[in-house]
Design a protein around this motif. Structure first.
Motif, PDB file in Angstrom:
ATOM      1  N   SER A  31       0.863  -1.276   0.002  1.00  0.00           N
ATOM      2  CA  SER A  31       0.002  -0.012  -0.178  1.00  0.00           C
ATOM      3  C   SER A  31       0.921   1.379  -0.035  1.00  0.00           C
ATOM      4  O   SER A  31       0.349   2.304   0.298  1.00  0.00           O
ATOM      5  CB  SER A  31      -0.882   0.052   1.237  1.00  0.00           C
ATOM      6  OG  SER A  31      -1.601  -1.010   1.004  1.00  0.00           O
ATOM      7  N   TYR A  32       2.125   1.139  -0.219  1.00  0.00           N
ATOM      8  CA  TYR A  32       2.894   2.215  -0.087  1.00  0.00           C
ATOM      9  C   TYR A  32       3.894   2.490  -1.492  1.00  0.00           C
ATOM     10  O   TYR A  32       4.093   1.593  -2.117  1.00  0.00           O
ATOM     11  CB  TYR A  32       4.101   1.929   1.142  1.00  0.00           C
ATOM     12  CG  TYR A  32       3.387   1.824   2.392  1.00  0.00           C
ATOM     13  CD1 TYR A  32       3.033   0.649   2.812  1.00  0.00           C
ATOM     14  CD2 TYR A  32       3.196   2.917   3.203  1.00  0.00           C
ATOM     15  CE1 TYR A  32       2.195   0.330   4.014  1.00  0.00           C
ATOM     16  CE2 TYR A  32       2.637   2.771   4.370  1.00  0.00           C
ATOM     17  CZ  TYR A  32       2.110   1.471   4.793  1.00  0.00           C
ATOM     18  OH  TYR A  32       1.582   1.358   5.829  1.00  0.00           O
ATOM     19  N   VAL A  48      15.119   9.527  -8.709  1.00  0.00           N
ATOM     20  CA  VAL A  48      15.471   8.486  -9.767  1.00  0.00           C
ATOM     21  C   VAL A  48      14.117   7.821 -10.391  1.00  0.00           C
ATOM     22  O   VAL A  48      14.277   8.114 -11.571  1.00  0.00           O
ATOM     23  CB  VAL A  48      16.470   7.243  -9.646  1.00  0.00           C
ATOM     24  CG1 VAL A  48      16.819   6.537 -10.720  1.00  0.00           C
ATOM     25  CG2 VAL A  48      17.829   8.013  -9.160  1.00  0.00           C
ATOM     26  N   ALA A  49      13.450   7.264  -9.464  1.00  0.00           N
ATOM     27  CA  ALA A  49      12.254   6.583  -9.934  1.00  0.00           C
ATOM     28  C   ALA A  49      11.180   6.258  -8.748  1.00  0.00           C
ATOM     29  O   ALA A  49      11.802   6.000  -7.763  1.00  0.00           O
ATOM     30  CB  ALA A  49      12.656   5.139 -10.734  1.00  0.00           C
ATOM     31  N   ALA A  50      10.122   6.096  -9.291  1.00  0.00           N
ATOM     32  CA  ALA A  50       8.981   5.676  -8.110  1.00  0.00           C
ATOM     33  C   ALA A  50       7.909   4.918  -8.808  1.00  0.00           C
ATOM     34  O   ALA A  50       7.719   5.045  -9.763  1.00  0.00           O
ATOM     35  CB  ALA A  50       8.540   6.936  -7.493  1.00  0.00           C
ATOM     36  N   ILE A  51       7.554   4.029  -7.863  1.00  0.00           N
ATOM     37  CA  ILE A  51       6.393   3.069  -8.240  1.00  0.00           C
ATOM     38  C   ILE A  51       5.393   3.050  -7.069  1.00  0.00           C
ATOM     39  O   ILE A  51       5.668   3.064  -5.772  1.00  0.00           O
ATOM     40  CB  ILE A  51       6.925   1.790  -8.714  1.00  0.00           C
ATOM     41  CG1 ILE A  51       5.818   0.841  -9.172  1.00  0.00           C
ATOM     42  CG2 ILE A  51       7.477   1.139  -7.260  1.00  0.00           C
ATOM     43  CD1 ILE A  51       6.138  -0.484  -9.746  1.00  0.00           C
ATOM     44  N   SER A  52       4.153   3.356  -7.834  1.00  0.00           N
ATOM     45  CA  SER A  52       3.141   3.519  -6.816  1.00  0.00           C
ATOM     46  C   SER A  52       2.338   2.134  -6.157  1.00  0.00           C
ATOM     47  O   SER A  52       2.657   1.091  -6.997  1.00  0.00           O
ATOM     48  CB  SER A  52       1.900   4.321  -7.210  1.00  0.00           C
ATOM     49  OG  SER A  52       1.111   3.455  -8.229  1.00  0.00           O
ATOM     50  N   TRP A  53       1.487   2.193  -5.490  1.00  0.00           N
ATOM     51  CA  TRP A  53       0.917   0.611  -5.034  1.00  0.00           C
ATOM     52  C   TRP A  53       0.120  -0.138  -6.053  1.00  0.00           C
ATOM     53  O   TRP A  53      -0.112  -1.186  -6.253  1.00  0.00           O
ATOM     54  CB  TRP A  53      -0.175   0.846  -4.055  1.00  0.00           C
ATOM     55  CG  TRP A  53      -0.751   2.180  -4.234  1.00  0.00           C
ATOM     56  CD1 TRP A  53      -2.088   2.125  -4.748  1.00  0.00           C
ATOM     57  CD2 TRP A  53      -0.629   3.437  -3.863  1.00  0.00           C
ATOM     58  NE1 TRP A  53      -2.813   3.456  -4.683  1.00  0.00           N
ATOM     59  CE2 TRP A  53      -1.503   4.351  -4.241  1.00  0.00           C
ATOM     60  CE3 TRP A  53       0.459   4.265  -3.304  1.00  0.00           C
ATOM     61  CZ2 TRP A  53      -1.579   5.688  -4.027  1.00  0.00           C
ATOM     62  CZ3 TRP A  53       0.529   5.662  -3.225  1.00  0.00           C
ATOM     63  CH2 TRP A  53      -0.621   6.286  -3.374  1.00  0.00           C
ATOM     64  N   SER A  54      -0.221   0.838  -7.239  1.00  0.00           N
ATOM     65  CA  SER A  54      -1.139   0.358  -8.238  1.00  0.00           C
ATOM     66  C   SER A  54      -0.110   0.095  -9.566  1.00  0.00           C
ATOM     67  O   SER A  54      -0.526   0.184 -10.756  1.00  0.00           O
ATOM     68  CB  SER A  54      -2.147   1.268  -8.708  1.00  0.00           C
ATOM     69  OG  SER A  54      -1.744   2.464  -8.855  1.00  0.00           O
ATOM     70  N   ALA A  55       1.152   0.459  -9.404  1.00  0.00           N
ATOM     71  CA  ALA A  55       2.111   0.125 -10.138  1.00  0.00           C
ATOM     72  C   ALA A  55       2.347   1.403 -11.354  1.00  0.00           C
ATOM     73  O   ALA A  55       3.039   1.254 -12.460  1.00  0.00           O
ATOM     74  CB  ALA A  55       1.929  -1.101 -11.177  1.00  0.00           C
ATOM     75  N   GLY A  56       1.893   2.640 -10.990  1.00  0.00           N
ATOM     76  CA  GLY A  56       2.149   3.548 -11.718  1.00  0.00           C
ATOM     77  C   GLY A  56       3.482   4.117 -11.298  1.00  0.00           C
ATOM     78  O   GLY A  56       3.889   3.605 -10.325  1.00  0.00           O
ATOM     79  N   THR A  57       4.062   4.793 -12.402  1.00  0.00           N
ATOM     80  CA  THR A  57       5.501   5.098 -12.384  1.00  0.00           C
ATOM     81  C   THR A  57       5.902   6.673 -12.880  1.00  0.00           C
ATOM     82  O   THR A  57       5.208   7.221 -13.396  1.00  0.00           O
ATOM     83  CB  THR A  57       6.362   4.094 -13.157  1.00  0.00           C
ATOM     84  OG1 THR A  57       6.006   4.157 -14.564  1.00  0.00           O
ATOM     85  CG2 THR A  57       6.363   2.697 -12.666  1.00  0.00           C
ATOM     86  N   TYR A 102      -0.879   5.056   0.630  1.00  0.00           N
ATOM     87  CA  TYR A 102      -1.514   5.725  -0.532  1.00  0.00           C
ATOM     88  C   TYR A 102      -0.921   7.056  -0.381  1.00  0.00           C
ATOM     89  O   TYR A 102      -1.641   8.185  -0.827  1.00  0.00           O
ATOM     90  CB  TYR A 102      -2.933   5.728  -0.308  1.00  0.00           C
ATOM     91  CG  TYR A 102      -3.378   4.233  -0.096  1.00  0.00           C
ATOM     92  CD1 TYR A 102      -3.984   3.749   1.077  1.00  0.00           C
ATOM     93  CD2 TYR A 102      -3.241   3.292  -1.142  1.00  0.00           C
ATOM     94  CE1 TYR A 102      -4.493   2.595   0.915  1.00  0.00           C
ATOM     95  CE2 TYR A 102      -3.639   2.094  -1.081  1.00  0.00           C
ATOM     96  CZ  TYR A 102      -4.163   1.707   0.038  1.00  0.00           C
ATOM     97  OH  TYR A 102      -4.690   0.242   0.135  1.00  0.00           O
ATOM     98  N   TYR A 103       0.186   7.535  -0.151  1.00  0.00           N
ATOM     99  CA  TYR A 103       0.808   8.633  -0.263  1.00  0.00           C
ATOM    100  C   TYR A 103       1.525   8.727  -1.526  1.00  0.00           C
ATOM    101  O   TYR A 103       2.722   7.950  -1.521  1.00  0.00           O
ATOM    102  CB  TYR A 103       1.543   9.121   1.000  1.00  0.00           C
ATOM    103  CG  TYR A 103       2.553  10.425   0.906  1.00  0.00           C
ATOM    104  CD1 TYR A 103       3.863  10.066   0.731  1.00  0.00           C
ATOM    105  CD2 TYR A 103       1.956  11.749   0.726  1.00  0.00           C
ATOM    106  CE1 TYR A 103       4.890  11.203   0.485  1.00  0.00           C
ATOM    107  CE2 TYR A 103       2.747  12.587   0.594  1.00  0.00           C
ATOM    108  CZ  TYR A 103       4.316  12.757   0.656  1.00  0.00           C
ATOM    109  OH  TYR A 103       4.961  13.558   0.266  1.00  0.00           O
ATOM    110  N   TYR A 104       1.416   9.659  -2.515  1.00  0.00           N
ATOM    111  CA  TYR A 104       2.278   9.824  -3.545  1.00  0.00           C
ATOM    112  C   TYR A 104       2.384  11.177  -3.978  1.00  0.00           C
ATOM    113  O   TYR A 104       1.710  11.754  -4.427  1.00  0.00           O
ATOM    114  CB  TYR A 104       1.392   9.029  -4.941  1.00  0.00           C
ATOM    115  CG  TYR A 104       2.372   8.609  -5.932  1.00  0.00           C
ATOM    116  CD1 TYR A 104       2.480   9.633  -7.061  1.00  0.00           C
ATOM    117  CD2 TYR A 104       3.069   7.461  -6.054  1.00  0.00           C
ATOM    118  CE1 TYR A 104       3.456   9.293  -8.126  1.00  0.00           C
ATOM    119  CE2 TYR A 104       3.642   7.094  -6.977  1.00  0.00           C
ATOM    120  CZ  TYR A 104       4.130   7.796  -7.911  1.00  0.00           C
ATOM    121  OH  TYR A 104       4.645   7.714  -9.003  1.00  0.00           O
TER     122      TYR A 104
END
Length: 129
Positions: A31-32, A48-57, A102-104
């Motif tokens: 969830s993070y 550099v890069a990030a990925i959400s809990w729903s695989a958004g990047t 769920y913090y993005y």
């Protein structure tokens, strides 16, 4: 307490590839958001890069098209596949995650830590020319 441990760094020639891993313990990551950051010698730490809990990047412009972030929630691990490496990619790479579900954050804006509360100790990537 959340612990993050990076691995997979090393010495590689320009044009080569490496895959970094970030193994988490202390909580489930599903969830993070998970982020990768790097700090080159004498420079500030950068996103550099990030990925959400729903695989958004999200990716920094400097690595778009070369790096791919992914996650395996069953293994509680995030990855950074780095291809077509350049000498300017040389840095210590850190993974990080926030304490809030769920913090993005908006990674397109400049910021120091982007609200990441937990950080690994880093893994060194050295790209030779």
């Amino acid at each position: 307490q959340v612990q993050l441990v990076e691995s997979g760094g090393g010495l590689v020639q320009a044009g080569g590839s490496l895959r970094l891993s970030c193994a988490a313990s202390g909580r489930a990551l599903s969830s993070y958001v998970m982020g990768w950051f790097r700090q080159a010698p004498g420079k500030e730490r950068e996103f550099v890069a990030a990925i959400s809990w729903s695989a958004g990047t999200n990716y920094a412009d400097s690595v778009k098209g070369r790096f791919t972030i992914s996650r395996d929630n069953a293994k509680n691990t995030a990855y950074l596949q780095m291809n077509s490496l350049k000498p300017e990619d040389t840095a210590v790479y850190y993974c990080a995650t926030p304490s809030s579900r769920y913090y993005y954050p908006d990674f397109t804006l400049p910021a120091r830590n982007y609200g990441m509360d937990y950080w690994g100790k880093g893994t060194l990537v050295t790209v030779s020319s």
